[in-house]
Motif scaffolding. Structure first.
Motif, PDB file in Angstrom:
ATOM      1  N   ASP A 274      -7.867  -4.670   1.193  1.00 38.63           N
ATOM      2  CA  ASP A 274      -9.094  -3.895   1.008  1.00 38.63           C
ATOM      3  C   ASP A 274      -9.893  -3.783   2.301  1.00 38.63           C
ATOM      4  O   ASP A 274     -10.653  -2.829   2.492  1.00 38.63           O
ATOM      5  CB  ASP A 274      -9.964  -4.530  -0.082  1.00 38.63           C
ATOM      6  N   ARG A 275      -9.723  -4.747   3.192  1.00 37.90           N
ATOM      7  CA  ARG A 275     -10.441  -4.709   4.474  1.00 37.90           C
ATOM      8  C   ARG A 275      -9.895  -3.617   5.392  1.00 37.90           C
ATOM      9  O   ARG A 275     -10.596  -3.157   6.297  1.00 37.90           O
ATOM     10  CB  ARG A 275     -10.329  -6.048   5.196  1.00 37.90           C
TER      11      ARG A 275
ATOM     12  N   TYR B  27       0.866  -1.174   0.000  1.00 31.21           N
ATOM     13  CA  TYR B  27       0.000   0.000   0.000  1.00 31.21           C
ATOM     14  C   TYR B  27       0.906   1.229   0.000  1.00 31.21           C
ATOM     15  O   TYR B  27       1.806   1.361   0.835  1.00 31.21           O
ATOM     16  CB  TYR B  27      -0.890   0.008   1.237  1.00 31.21           C
ATOM     17  N   THR B  28       0.681   2.131  -0.974  1.00 35.29           N
ATOM     18  CA  THR B  28       1.482   3.354  -1.059  1.00 35.29           C
ATOM     19  C   THR B  28       0.565   4.517  -1.392  1.00 35.29           C
ATOM     20  O   THR B  28       0.038   4.600  -2.511  1.00 35.29           O
ATOM     21  CB  THR B  28       2.571   3.247  -2.146  1.00 35.29           C
ATOM     22  N   ASP B  29       0.359   5.388  -0.416  1.00 32.48           N
ATOM     23  CA  ASP B  29      -0.416   6.622  -0.617  1.00 32.48           C
ATOM     24  C   ASP B  29      -1.711   6.390  -1.384  1.00 32.48           C
ATOM     25  O   ASP B  29      -1.971   6.998  -2.431  1.00 32.48           O
ATOM     26  CB  ASP B  29       0.438   7.669  -1.338  1.00 32.48           C
ATOM     27  N   GLY B  30      -2.516   5.483  -0.872  1.00 31.71           N
ATOM     28  CA  GLY B  30      -3.844   5.269  -1.438  1.00 31.71           C
ATOM     29  C   GLY B  30      -3.921   4.215  -2.503  1.00 31.71           C
ATOM     30  O   GLY B  30      -5.031   3.837  -2.914  1.00 31.71           O
ATOM     31  N   GLU B  31      -2.814   3.711  -3.009  1.00 40.95           N
ATOM     32  CA  GLU B  31      -2.830   2.686  -4.041  1.00 40.95           C
ATOM     33  C   GLU B  31      -2.322   1.360  -3.460  1.00 40.95           C
ATOM     34  O   GLU B  31      -1.414   1.342  -2.634  1.00 40.95           O
ATOM     35  CB  GLU B  31      -1.957   3.101  -5.221  1.00 40.95           C
ATOM     36  N   ILE B  32      -2.917   0.254  -3.931  1.00 41.35           N
ATOM     37  CA  ILE B  32      -2.527  -1.079  -3.468  1.00 41.35           C
ATOM     38  C   ILE B  32      -2.088  -1.898  -4.674  1.00 41.35           C
ATOM     39  O   ILE B  32      -2.832  -2.034  -5.656  1.00 41.35           O
ATOM     40  CB  ILE B  32      -3.705  -1.782  -2.752  1.00 41.35           C
ATOM     41  N   ARG B  33      -0.875  -2.438  -4.586  1.00 45.80           N
ATOM     42  CA  ARG B  33      -0.384  -3.396  -5.578  1.00 45.80           C
ATOM     43  C   ARG B  33      -0.296  -4.749  -4.900  1.00 45.80           C
ATOM     44  O   ARG B  33       0.259  -4.856  -3.799  1.00 45.80           O
ATOM     45  CB  ARG B  33       0.983  -2.967  -6.124  1.00 45.80           C
ATOM     46  N   ARG B  34      -0.820  -5.796  -5.570  1.00 45.15           N
ATOM     47  CA  ARG B  34      -0.878  -7.106  -4.939  1.00 45.15           C
ATOM     48  C   ARG B  34      -0.458  -8.190  -5.911  1.00 45.15           C
ATOM     49  O   ARG B  34      -0.578  -8.040  -7.122  1.00 45.15           O
ATOM     50  CB  ARG B  34      -2.286  -7.374  -4.409  1.00 45.15           C
ATOM     51  N   THR B  35       0.017  -9.294  -5.340  1.00 51.25           N
ATOM     52  CA  THR B  35       0.332 -10.496  -6.123  1.00 51.25           C
ATOM     53  C   THR B  35      -0.073 -11.710  -5.320  1.00 51.25           C
ATOM     54  O   THR B  35      -0.063 -11.693  -4.080  1.00 51.25           O
ATOM     55  CB  THR B  35       1.852 -10.581  -6.426  1.00 51.25           C
ATOM     56  N   GLY B  36      -0.439 -12.788  -6.015  1.00 50.50           N
ATOM     57  CA  GLY B  36      -0.774 -14.032  -5.352  1.00 50.50           C
ATOM     58  C   GLY B  36      -2.161 -14.014  -4.750  1.00 50.50           C
ATOM     59  O   GLY B  36      -2.917 -13.040  -4.837  1.00 50.50           O
ATOM     60  N   ASP B  37      -2.495 -15.147  -4.130  1.00 45.14           N
ATOM     61  CA  ASP B  37      -3.817 -15.343  -3.534  1.00 45.14           C
ATOM     62  C   ASP B  37      -3.754 -14.946  -2.060  1.00 45.14           C
ATOM     63  O   ASP B  37      -3.400 -15.752  -1.195  1.00 45.14           O
ATOM     64  CB  ASP B  37      -4.224 -16.806  -3.700  1.00 45.14           C
ATOM     65  N   ILE B  38      -4.118 -13.718  -1.751  1.00 49.76           N
ATOM     66  CA  ILE B  38      -4.022 -13.201  -0.386  1.00 49.76           C
ATOM     67  C   ILE B  38      -5.197 -13.720   0.430  1.00 49.76           C
ATOM     68  O   ILE B  38      -6.355 -13.588   0.015  1.00 49.76           O
ATOM     69  CB  ILE B  38      -4.012 -11.665  -0.397  1.00 49.76           C
ATOM     70  N   PRO B  39      -4.965 -14.324   1.596  1.00 51.11           N
ATOM     71  CA  PRO B  39      -6.073 -14.784   2.440  1.00 51.11           C
ATOM     72  C   PRO B  39      -6.987 -13.616   2.808  1.00 51.11           C
ATOM     73  O   PRO B  39      -6.539 -12.474   2.948  1.00 51.11           O
ATOM     74  CB  PRO B  39      -5.373 -15.351   3.678  1.00 51.11           C
ATOM     75  N   ARG B  40      -8.268 -13.945   2.958  1.00 49.17           N
ATOM     76  CA  ARG B  40      -9.234 -12.889   3.281  1.00 49.17           C
ATOM     77  C   ARG B  40      -8.843 -12.162   4.572  1.00 49.17           C
ATOM     78  O   ARG B  40      -9.029 -10.957   4.684  1.00 49.17           O
ATOM     79  CB  ARG B  40     -10.632 -13.486   3.404  1.00 49.17           C
TER      80      ARG B  40
END
Length: 630
Positions: A570-571, A552-565
């Motif tokens: 986003d939560r 997470y960087t200043d309001g933006e989220i970059r993600r990879t892989g299957d992140i557990p809930r």
């Protein structure tokens, strides 16, 4: 003491006079008045009549305070009030001071427009006070007619030019005389070889109370013991200060704690020299020669021992040991503390304390451990009270309630405001199923001296500890010095509480390299934006392969892989910024079952490792700096 009006002045003054007379060498030349006082065993004079007291009051225009009035009816003046007032006024010599010393001018010059009535009143004592000193060693004794209590007693103020201190206040004349009696005792207690031993009923009673205080301390009643020892110290009784200093040291009072009359006994050297050396080492401005001052009278071997201990303390190489079962507990506690479990280390020490045995009759409590670089940080004032309240040395008593642990569970404490009020950046690596000793092989930089674990240090000490020999660094590298330890059941950690600025385009998570044959977690956070933009990074790897990650960087989220809930960003970042930090850390805690030891990281000493760089090498066209140190 209260109630000096009804106080038995004659009995008190006769005892003082007799002890003074017995303390004088018989062959010493002295002036006729002192010789007459010695033979009469009376430092006073004939009592003043009621008429003389009344005449003095009419001359001065004030009725005298009750305790001074009662004193005059027993003796019209007094010789040798303490060590520095040679003649104290009776009815004929008491007079208004009227700024004879010019001290009123000195004190009033220091007052500015913001000075309050109380400060002006204190300065005015030198104008209105009743002077009682007739002959003295540059010492003034004044009764203050405006500092009066509900019993009509006037406060007494004393000041000596050679003390370079503020005037000392006594609540009434009787309290002043008792203090001068204690001063007389204190000065007589430290005799030269040719003077008679200062032994009398008072000293025997005080020494018996010191022995009882020693037993009180070992039973855990340290408050009663310290009160008794402080009173005995005012009389200059040998051992009282040395015993009291052992209690004071565990209460966090280190200033002028020297263990006099005890520290020079070789029996106690293993316990008393280390804290003495540690306190000296903590003040770099002190010349080493001053360390020998508390050891006056000690043999050369003891002095050499304290300087050898000082070198060990400075090198963080001192290791406390103790005999018997308590010593075995010390070793277990050190092993726990060096990996961060300071709460369990403390419980290990206190559980074994009833098995501890003193090194001699003047040893009250184990103390050498406070200089141990790993064990010393366990001590807090509250824990010191707990240790002092624990019966030990074979003495019965009621054990105190344990002090609460210092480490909160989990990771959420990292979101707590720091001393400056904000949340600073941090990063850490968690590795499952691996002992802390094995982390250098997974995280360490093979080209750095820190590829193996360093000796336990604070993170600040570790950063300032430069490796020997030539070394080279560059602006593209980020090889932090990280503290290591245990992160709960089955996990180890490496932690950096002062990371370099986050460079997202060049950042390389160490999770994969740390996760060979196991699982690793990396967290890097600066949601308080201390080092630029606000960010939070989480990456998880298993068997050397990254499973998932987000940044997470200043309001933006970059993600990879299957992140557990449970860890889905986003939560947590529905509302951007630092509000997400605590919930995120709580989620990581619950998902992996981990913790970080707050007390050890903030106040203790842990092993450290210099890791591989957390940034990739530069690419073609990217510029950087390289600097070398020979």
């Amino acid at each position: 003491m209260t109630g000096h009006t009804a106080f038995d002045w004659r009995t008190f003054l006769l005892r003082w006079s007799g002890e003074w007379a017995d303390s004088l060498p018989h062959d010493e030349a002295r002036d006729p008045d002192d010789e007459a006082a010695r033979r009469a065993r009376w430092l006073g004079f004939p009592p003043a009549s009621q008429e003389r007291v009344t005449a003095m009051e009419e001359r001065l225009g004030r009725r005298m305070p009750p305790s001074y009035r009662a004193f005059l009816l027993v003796t019209d003046g007094w010789r040798h009030a303490g060590g520095f007032v040679w003649l104290l006024a009776g009815t004929a010599d008491a007079r208004r001071h009227d700024n004879e010393s010019e001290l009123a001018d000195m004190y009033e010059e220091d007052l500015d427009e913001d000075a309050g009535p109380e400060e002006w009143r204190e300065a005015g004592i030198w104008r209105r006070g009743l002077q009682l000193d007739v002959r003295s060693d540059a010492t003034y004794v004044l009764l203050d007619p405006e500092d009066v209590d509900e019993d009509g007693e006037w406060a007494v103020y004393t000041w000596a030019s050679w003390r370079a201190d503020a005037p000392k206040r006594y609540s009434d004349f009787g309290s002043f005389m008792e203090a001068m009696y204690r001063e007389f005792h204190s000065l007589r207690a430290h005799r030269t070889g040719r003077e008679p031993a200062f032994v009398n009923d008072t000293t025997r009673e005080l020494d018996a109370r010191v022995d009882e205080a020693r037993r009180d301390a070992l039973r855990g009643d340290w408050e009663r013991a310290l009160k008794t020892l402080d009173e005995a110290e005012e009389y200059g009784r040998p051992r009282a200060r040395g015993l009291g200093d052992q209690i004071r040291r565990l209460l966090g009072r280190t200033h002028l704690v020297y263990f006099p009359d005890v520290v020079t006994d070789p029996r106690y050297a293993p316990e008393l020299l280390p804290p003495l050396a540690a306190e000296h080492a903590a003040h770099s401005y002190r010349g080493d020669a001053s360390l020998a001052f508390p050891l006056r009278g000690a043999d050369d071997a003891l002095v050499s021992q304290v300087f050898a201990t000082l070198e060990q303390v400075r090198a963080s190489a001192y290791r406390y040991t103790a005999p018997g079962p308590f010593g075995e507990a010390v070793d277990r506690a050190r092993e726990l503390a060096r990996w961060g479990d300071t709460d369990q280390a403390w419980r290990t020490l206190t559980d074994a304390l009833p098995l501890w045995r003193p090194l001699g009759p003047d040893h009250l409590v184990p103390l050498g451990w406070v200089a141990d670089p790993v064990l010393g940080p366990l001590l807090t004032v509250e824990r010191g009270r707990e240790l002092l309240s624990t019966p030990r040395g074979g003495h019965p008593g009621e054990a105190p309630a344990p002090t609460p642990g210092l480490d909160p569970p989990g990771l959420a404490w990292l979101a707590d405001p720091g001393p400056g009020g904000g949340r600073g950046p941090y990063r850490f690596v968690l590795v499952e199923g691996v002992e802390p000793e094995d982390l250098p092989a997974r995280l360490g930089d093979e080209d750095a001296e820190g590829a193996a674990l360093d000796a336990p240090r604070t993170l600040q000490e570790a950063r300032w500890h430069l490796p020997r020999g030539p070394r080279e660094s560059s602006s593209y590298e980020d090889r932090p010095v990280m503290a290591v330890g245990r992160a709960g059941a089955g996990w180890s950690f490496a932690f950096d509480g002062d990371p370099a600025p986050f460079a997202p385009r060049r950042f390389v998570s160490p999770a994969a390299s740390a996760a060979a044959g196991t699982r690793a977690v990396v967290v890097w956070s600066d949601l308080g934006a201390w080092r630029g933009e606000s960010f939070f990074h989480l990456s998880v790897a298993r068997d050397s392969t990254r499973e998932y990650a987000f940044t997470y960087t200043d309001g933006e989220i970059r993600r990879t892989g299957d992140i557990p809930r449970a860890l889905d960003p986003d939560r947590f970042f529905a509302v951007p910024g630092a509000a997400a930090e605590r919930p995120l850390l709580e989620a990581v805690t619950e998902h992996f079952g981990v913790r970080l030891p707050r007390h050890a990281l903030l106040n203790g000493r842990l092993h450290t490792v210099t890791t591989r760089s957390w940034t990739r090498p530069p690419r073609d066209g990217e510029t950087y700096l390289v600097w070398s140190m020979a």
